[in-house]
Design a protein around this motif. Sequence first.
Motif, PDB file in Angstrom:
ATOM      1  N   ALA A 461       0.853  -1.186   0.000  1.00 12.27           N
ATOM      2  CA  ALA A 461       0.000   0.000   0.000  1.00 12.27           C
ATOM      3  C   ALA A 461       0.889   1.237   0.000  1.00 12.27           C
ATOM      4  N   PRO A 462       0.536   2.281  -0.742  1.00 14.20           N
ATOM      5  CA  PRO A 462       1.411   3.462  -0.824  1.00 14.20           C
ATOM      6  C   PRO A 462       1.404   4.331   0.422  1.00 14.20           C
ATOM      7  N   ARG A 648       1.574   8.585   6.454  1.00 11.91           N
ATOM      8  CA  ARG A 648       2.694   9.021   5.624  1.00 11.91           C
ATOM      9  C   ARG A 648       2.855   8.075   4.443  1.00 11.91           C
ATOM     10  N   ALA A 649       3.704   8.482   3.515  1.00 17.26           N
ATOM     11  CA  ALA A 649       4.026   7.609   2.389  1.00 17.26           C
ATOM     12  C   ALA A 649       4.758   6.376   2.894  1.00 17.26           C
ATOM     13  N   ASN A 650       4.430   5.228   2.294  1.00 15.06           N
ATOM     14  CA  ASN A 650       5.002   3.957   2.738  1.00 15.06           C
ATOM     15  C   ASN A 650       6.384   3.766   2.112  1.00 15.06           C
ATOM     16  N   THR A 651       7.307   4.645   2.455  1.00 19.09           N
ATOM     17  CA  THR A 651       8.657   4.606   1.895  1.00 19.09           C
ATOM     18  C   THR A 651       9.367   3.319   2.314  1.00 19.09           C
ATOM     19  N   ASP A 652       9.959   2.645   1.298  1.00 17.10           N
ATOM     20  CA  ASP A 652      10.695   1.400   1.536  1.00 17.10           C
ATOM     21  C   ASP A 652       9.816   0.298   2.132  1.00 17.10           C
ATOM     22  N   GLY A 653       8.506   0.362   1.851  1.00 20.30           N
ATOM     23  CA  GLY A 653       7.610  -0.671   2.394  1.00 20.30           C
ATOM     24  C   GLY A 653       7.553  -1.904   1.512  1.00 20.30           C
ATOM     25  N   VAL A 654       8.707  -2.450   1.152  1.00 21.71           N
ATOM     26  CA  VAL A 654       8.751  -3.567   0.202  1.00 21.71           C
ATOM     27  C   VAL A 654       8.153  -4.843   0.776  1.00 21.71           C
TER      28      VAL A 654
END
Length: 756
Positions: A461-462, A648-654
Motif C-alpha cells: 500500500a502506498p 505518511r508515504a510507505n517509503t521502503d515498504g517492500v
Amino acid sequence: MSFGLLTLGTQSLQANQTALSVTGQNISNVNTEGYTRQRPVFQAREGQGGVTIDDIDRVADAFLNRQIWTDSATFNSYNAFEDFANELDNLMASDVTSISKAMDDYFGALQTAVDDPVSLPNRELFIAQSEALVQRFNDLDANIRRQNDTINGRLESNVATINTIAGNIAQLNDDIRIAKAAGNVSSELLDQRDAKLEELSEYIGFTTLEDGNTGEVSVFIGNGEPLVVGQSANTLYTITSPADSSQLNLGIQIGNSVGDITNQVTGGKIGGMLDYRENTLNETLDELGRIALVFADTMNEQHQKGMDLDGNPGGLMFTDINSGSAASNRVLAERDNLSSTTGSAIISDVSQVQATEYELIFSGPQEFTLIRGSDEMRWNQASLNANGPAPTNASEVDEDGEFYLDAANGDLTLRIDGVTVTMDAAGSFATGDKFLIRPTRNAASEIDTVLNQARQLALAAPLAASEDAGNTGTAVATVSITDQDYAAQSVVVGEMTPPIDVSFRSALEVVGSPANAGIASSLAVSDFDVMSGITFPLTITEDGAGNFDITDSATPANTQTGVALTGSQLDLTATFGVTLDITGVVAGSGESFTVQHDSSTDAAYYVLTDGDGDRQVGQYVSGQSIQLAGFELTISNQPDINDTFVVRANTDGVSDNRNALLISDLQFAKTVEGASFQDKYGQTVERVGTEAAVAQVNAQAGKAVLDSNKQQRSSIAGVNLDEEAAKLVQYQQAYQASAQLIRAAQTIFDSLLQSV
C-alpha cells in the motif's frame, strides 16, 4: 340364365384376381419402410348383379401421420439441443478447460505472494498463473465459439437437404395429381410423399394443407411461409446475420426476395440448433464475458491502488475493459441501415452490467426504442429521464435511465445497466436503423495480461499509518487507498496531503464567568469544516448592547462582533462552526463565556493536520472511516486525547502485503450480481447442466411418444403376415369358386346346344 351365370363368374374371377394381387403386393412389401398396406373394396353391381372392385383403399390414418411428423420434429429438436448442451457442459465442467480450476491456481499463487511479498520467484509464479488464467478464458471462449461454427456448418448442410426433400415432395405432388386425374391408383406415390414429409420433420417443424381435388399437399414452415405449394418448392438459404457476421440465419426465397425466418422456425434439428444458439450458447458467452469483465476491472482497480517493489504506483494487471477497440466492438450496426453511424459502449459501473444483449431500434431520426434481450424490457424517450431533470448535454448522462439526443448533429448518449452507449449518426439517424449492443459478449476473448514484470506487482500500500510510542489508548489506525488514480493525483488545494498528523480532543463545553447572571447551554458543532480553522478556547463577551463579541485563541485571532441572539440561540456557524444557547444575560453587563475542551481524557473529536498546515476536524466515531482525497483513514477502539498517529508515504515498504491482501479478498467478494467470480461461474455451469438434463429428459419423452405413435401406425397401416395369409386363402378359394361357376355355366351352355 347361363349368360348371367357366366357374367357373374367372370366378374367374380376378375375381382378376386385383383384382390389376390393386392394381397400379394402387401406380402411382398412387408419389409418395405413406409409402405402402407392396401385393401380391395368389393362393390356389388347395382341392378345388374355380380361384383366389382370399386377401389383399392390405402389404410392410412392422416391424423396419426401428422402427429408423427410433429412428434418427430419435437424429438429431433430436443435431441440436437441435448447434443450441443452436453458438449458445452463437459467443456465448462472439466478441470482441463474450466475457469474455476484456473482461478483456484491464480488465487493460490497470489496467496504465496502474500506470504512473502519480497520474493521474486513467488511474484513470477503469480504472473505465470495470471497468464494461465487469461489463456483459459481465451481458450474456453474459443471452444464455445467453435460450437457456433459447427451450427453454421450443420445449418448449411441441413438447408441443402431440406431443399432436396422439398423438391421431391413437389415432384410427388405432380405425379399424384396426374395419377389422380387419370384415375390410377397412387398409393405408392402417397407412401413416398408421406415418407418424404416424415424425413422433412427430422430437420424442421411444419404444417400441411391438402387439396382434396388434386391430392397435392402444401407445406408451410415458420409463421406460415410456404416451403412447398403444389408442384413448386421455394428455396431455403443460409444468410449472414444482419449485425453479426459470425452467425448464419435462415432465409426463404419467395419470388425475388429472401426473408429472414430465423426467429420463426421451431422443431427439427434446425429448430433445436437455433434454440440452443440463442438461449444457451450466446447466453453462456455473455455470462463468461461478464465474469472476465468484472474480474479484469476489479483486479485492475485494486492493483492500481498499490505500490510495487520500486515504490511506483501499480498499473494495469489486465487489459483496460474500456479500451477503444473493446468499446467499439460492443456496438454492431445492421448492414441494411440507411445512416452511417458509429457507436461505442463504455462500462461505467461494472457491478450493474447484465449478461445480455440489447437492440436499439430507431423509428425516426429522434425516436428510438431500446430492448433488453434477457427479459424483453423496453425503454424509449418517455420512460427514460424519468427520475430527474433531463441532461442538457452528453456529459450529464451519468445515471442509469438517462439519455441525451443532440438533434443538431445526430449524437445519442444513453446509459442503461451501468453501460454508457454513444452513437454518432454523422447527421441524423434513419427510420429503421437497428443496432446490437453486447456489453460482455467479447470480454472473455479480449482479456489479456498487461503486467509481465515481477517487480511491477503492486502488493504494498502506498500509505501507512503509524502510532506514537507514547500512546496510552487502545486505538488502532489503518489507511487504505479509495481511488485507483490516487498516485497520479496532484496535490488538491484544500485537501489533506500526507504526511498527516492525527490527534484527538475531548468534548467541548461552555463555561460562564462566576459573576454572570446569564447561562449558556446546548453547545453543538454545526460546521466541522469551519471549526477546523478555530483554536480553542473561544471567548464570548456581551458588548454592552445585548449583543456578543467572539474571539478565539489563534494568532491572529478569528473574531466576530455584534452577534445578536435568535431567541436564545447564538449562531456562530459562519465564523466558528458552533451554536449555543444563552439565557438570562443582562444587557450592558459585559458578561463573558468560554468555549473550551473539557478535562476528560476521552476523545470526542479527531484533528488532522498536514504539512501545509491544513487542518480537518470531525466527530470521532470508532471504526468510522474518514474520507480524504483518494484515501481513507479508519481509527478503531478508544484513543486518549494525548494519543497521536501519523499517515505518511510507505517509503521502503517492500515487505508490505496490504494491497495483496485486498486483491486476494476479491476472490470471495460478491462482485458479479451478488456472487463471487467462482460462484457465478459455478451457477453458469449448473444452468448449462440443467438445460442439458432437461433436454435429455424431453428428448427421451419425445422419443417414447414418437415410437408409441409409430407402433400405433404400424398396427393400423402395417402389413400383418398372418392376416394377409388368411386373406390369401380367402381370395384364392373365392377365385377357385368363381372358376367353378364359369365351368358350370359352360357345361349348361354345352348341354343346351346338344339338345337342339
